[in-house]
Design an enzyme around this catalytic site. Structure first.
Site, short mmCIF file in Angstrom:
data_model
loop_
_atom_site.label_atom_id
_atom_site.label_comp_id
_atom_site.label_asym_id
_atom_site.label_seq_id
_atom_site.Cartn_x
_atom_site.Cartn_y
_atom_site.Cartn_z
N THR A 57 -59.02 -38.09 65.43
CA THR A 57 -59.37 -39.48 65.09
C THR A 57 -60.52 -39.43 64.09
O THR A 57 -61.31 -38.49 64.09
CB THR A 57 -59.76 -40.30 66.34
N GLY A 58 -60.59 -40.46 63.25
CA GLY A 58 -61.55 -40.41 62.13
C GLY A 58 -61.07 -39.39 61.12
O GLY A 58 -61.86 -38.83 60.36
N GLY A 59 -59.77 -39.14 61.09
CA GLY A 59 -59.20 -38.06 60.27
C GLY A 59 -59.00 -38.40 58.80
O GLY A 59 -58.57 -37.55 58.03
N GLY A 103 -64.63 -37.87 55.85
CA GLY A 103 -65.75 -37.06 56.37
C GLY A 103 -65.37 -35.82 57.15
O GLY A 103 -64.50 -35.04 56.73
N ILE A 104 -66.00 -35.67 58.30
CA ILE A 104 -65.82 -34.46 59.12
C ILE A 104 -64.37 -34.38 59.61
O ILE A 104 -63.74 -33.31 59.55
CB ILE A 104 -66.81 -34.47 60.31
N GLY A 105 -63.83 -35.49 60.07
CA GLY A 105 -62.45 -35.50 60.61
C GLY A 105 -61.44 -35.06 59.56
O GLY A 105 -60.54 -34.27 59.85
N SER A 149 -73.51 -35.97 68.46
CA SER A 149 -74.50 -35.81 67.37
C SER A 149 -75.78 -35.22 67.95
O SER A 149 -76.08 -35.42 69.14
CB SER A 149 -74.80 -37.17 66.76
N TYR A 154 -77.08 -46.04 68.05
CA TYR A 154 -76.33 -44.81 67.76
C TYR A 154 -76.73 -43.67 68.70
O TYR A 154 -75.87 -43.07 69.36
CB TYR A 154 -76.58 -44.42 66.30
N1 LIG Z 1 -72.16 -36.99 59.02
C1 LIG Z 1 -73.12 -36.59 59.84
O1 LIG Z 1 -74.20 -36.16 59.41
C2 LIG Z 1 -72.90 -36.65 61.31
C3 LIG Z 1 -73.89 -36.10 62.14
C4 LIG Z 1 -73.73 -36.12 63.51
C5 LIG Z 1 -72.59 -36.69 64.04
N2 LIG Z 1 -71.64 -37.23 63.24
C6 LIG Z 1 -70.46 -37.80 63.88
O2 LIG Z 1 -69.30 -37.27 63.29
C7 LIG Z 1 -68.22 -38.19 63.42
C8 LIG Z 1 -67.56 -38.36 62.07
O3 LIG Z 1 -68.48 -38.98 61.20
P1 LIG Z 1 -68.48 -38.72 59.63
O4 LIG Z 1 -69.83 -38.26 59.26
O5 LIG Z 1 -67.31 -37.90 59.26
O6 LIG Z 1 -68.39 -40.21 59.08
P2 LIG Z 1 -67.18 -41.06 58.50
O7 LIG Z 1 -66.57 -40.36 57.35
O8 LIG Z 1 -67.71 -42.42 58.32
O9 LIG Z 1 -66.11 -41.03 59.70
C9 LIG Z 1 -66.00 -41.99 60.68
C10 LIG Z 1 -64.52 -42.22 60.90
O10 LIG Z 1 -64.35 -43.06 62.03
C11 LIG Z 1 -63.27 -43.94 61.77
N3 LIG Z 1 -63.44 -45.13 62.59
C12 LIG Z 1 -64.52 -45.94 62.68
N4 LIG Z 1 -64.28 -46.94 63.53
C13 LIG Z 1 -63.02 -46.76 64.01
C14 LIG Z 1 -62.18 -47.46 64.90
N5 LIG Z 1 -62.60 -48.60 65.51
N6 LIG Z 1 -60.94 -46.99 65.17
C15 LIG Z 1 -60.51 -45.86 64.55
N7 LIG Z 1 -61.24 -45.15 63.69
C16 LIG Z 1 -62.48 -45.61 63.41
C17 LIG Z 1 -63.39 -44.24 60.27
O11 LIG Z 1 -62.13 -44.60 59.71
P3 LIG Z 1 -61.69 -46.14 59.52
O12 LIG Z 1 -62.90 -46.88 59.03
O13 LIG Z 1 -60.57 -46.09 58.55
O14 LIG Z 1 -61.24 -46.60 60.87
C18 LIG Z 1 -63.84 -42.90 59.72
O15 LIG Z 1 -62.74 -42.11 59.34
C19 LIG Z 1 -68.84 -39.49 63.98
O16 LIG Z 1 -68.63 -39.55 65.36
C20 LIG Z 1 -70.32 -39.30 63.69
O17 LIG Z 1 -71.12 -40.03 64.58
C21 LIG Z 1 -71.77 -37.22 61.88
#
Ligand SMILES: NC(=O)c1ccc[n+]([C@@H]2O[C@H](COP(=O)([O-])OP(=O)(O)OC[C@H]3O[C@@H](n4cnc5c(N)ncnc54)[C@H](OP(=O)(O)O)[C@@H]3O)[C@@H](O)[C@H]2O)c1
Length: 251
Positions: free
Chosen positions: A8-10, A13-15, A134, A147
């Site tokens: 999910t979140g694929g 970003g990370i996904g 996180s 958060y």
């Molecule tokens: N980047 C960092 O530095 C960092 C650090 C620590 C932890 N994280 C964690 O890593 C994970 C991925 O984050 P990321 O950094 O890759 O950011 P991101 O690119 O913004 O990814 C978040 C993803 O979640 C999806 N999403 C949000 N709300 C949703 C919903 N209601 N239903 C389904 N999908 C949903 C978004 O897609 P849609 O908007 O299309 O739904 C998006 O693909 C998150 O849990 C974040 O808290 C990130």
């Protein structure tokens, strides 16, 4: 038969980086998120990635997607639940409605997905359920009213489920990234120490899930080990050091 991972979140970003890493390693990959166009773009570039649009707040749809993935690919071996939301501008106040929204996606959205695969993994008696949390969930940080607490709740949930699924031979894995350059962190207006790329994180995650057996996958170590140290020092010292490091101003 090819192994199957659901992410999910694929679409971003990370996904997305994890999806591409597993696809390149020969896995069948199911990706979910709300924005179909973004998922489709990834799907179009990789023959073994398939999009399953989903809002993780829709409990029924989580079950439908689980069923569809199993029907299309024949099995499900790893789940990687990576949805999350973060809005730095809204984290400075106690805005209860906003905090509820954050918990709804970060905590309850992840829980909905876990619930939808619970029976599958209990019957399979094998596989991995991965919860992306996180470093912000380790201890309370300034300007993180929604958060951080939502991620702390996920950490506790992951520990709890580690026992419960462990009894069935299913591994529960917690991922604690430091700062990774994604659409989520592009909103930050502060300097992010040891900022890494999504590809770096995908590499760490693939290695942690496939080659190692530990509960937590955390990276980059230069940052996470400092934060792990801060977790075990006395509170008074923790507040002093983090206050200094984040230049917390006394009101
Ligand atoms: N980047 C960092 O530095 C960092 C650090 C620590 C932890 N994280 C964690 O890593 C994970 C991925 O984050 P990321 O950094 O890759 O950011 P991101 O690119 O913004 O990814 C978040 C993803 O979640 C999806 N999403 C949000 N709300 C949703 C919903 N209601 N239903 C389904 N999908 C949903 C978004 O897609 P849609 O908007 O299309 O739904 C998006 O693909 C998150 O849990 C974040 O808290 C990130």
């Amino acid at each position: 038969m090819k192994k199957v991972i659901w992410i999910t979140g694929g679409g971003t970003g990370i996904g997305k980086a994890v999806a591409i890493e597993f696809a390149n390693q020969g896995w069948n990959v199911a990706i979910s998120g709300r924005r179909e166009n973004i998922l489709k773009e990834v799907e179009d570039n990789y023959p073994n990635i398939k999009a399953y649009p989903l809002d993780v707040n829709d409990k029924e749809k989580c079950f439908d997607v689980t069923k569809a993935i199993k029907k299309d690919f024949g099995d499900l071996d790893i789940c990687f639940f990576s949805t999350g939301t973060w809005d730095p501008k809204k984290e400075r106040e106690i805005d209860v409605e906003q905090i509820e929204k954050v918990f709804k996606v970060n905590f309850f959205g992840t829980l909905n997905c876990i619930k939808s695969v619970e029976d599958h993994f209990r019957n399979k008696r094998d596989g991995i359920i991965t919860i992306v949390s996180s470093i912000a969930g380790y201890k309370g940080l300034p300007n993180s009213t929604g958060y951080g607490p939502s991620k702390a709740a996920l950490n506790n949930l992951a520990e709890s489920l580690y026992f419960d699924f462990g009894r069935y031979g299913v591994r529960v894995c917690l991922v604690s990234p430091g700062f990774i350059k994604t659409p989520m962190t592009d909103k930050n207006n502060f300097k992010m120490p040891f900022l890494k790329t999504p590809e770096y994180s995908a590499n760490q995650i693939y290695d942690g899930l496939i080659n190692k057996k530990s509960f937590e996958i955390h990276f980059p170590k230069q940052l996470t080990l400092i934060l792990k140290f801060l977790k075990i020092i006395p509170d008074r010292l923790y507040f002093y050091l983090v206050g200094k490091l984040t230049k917390l101003q006394k009101k």
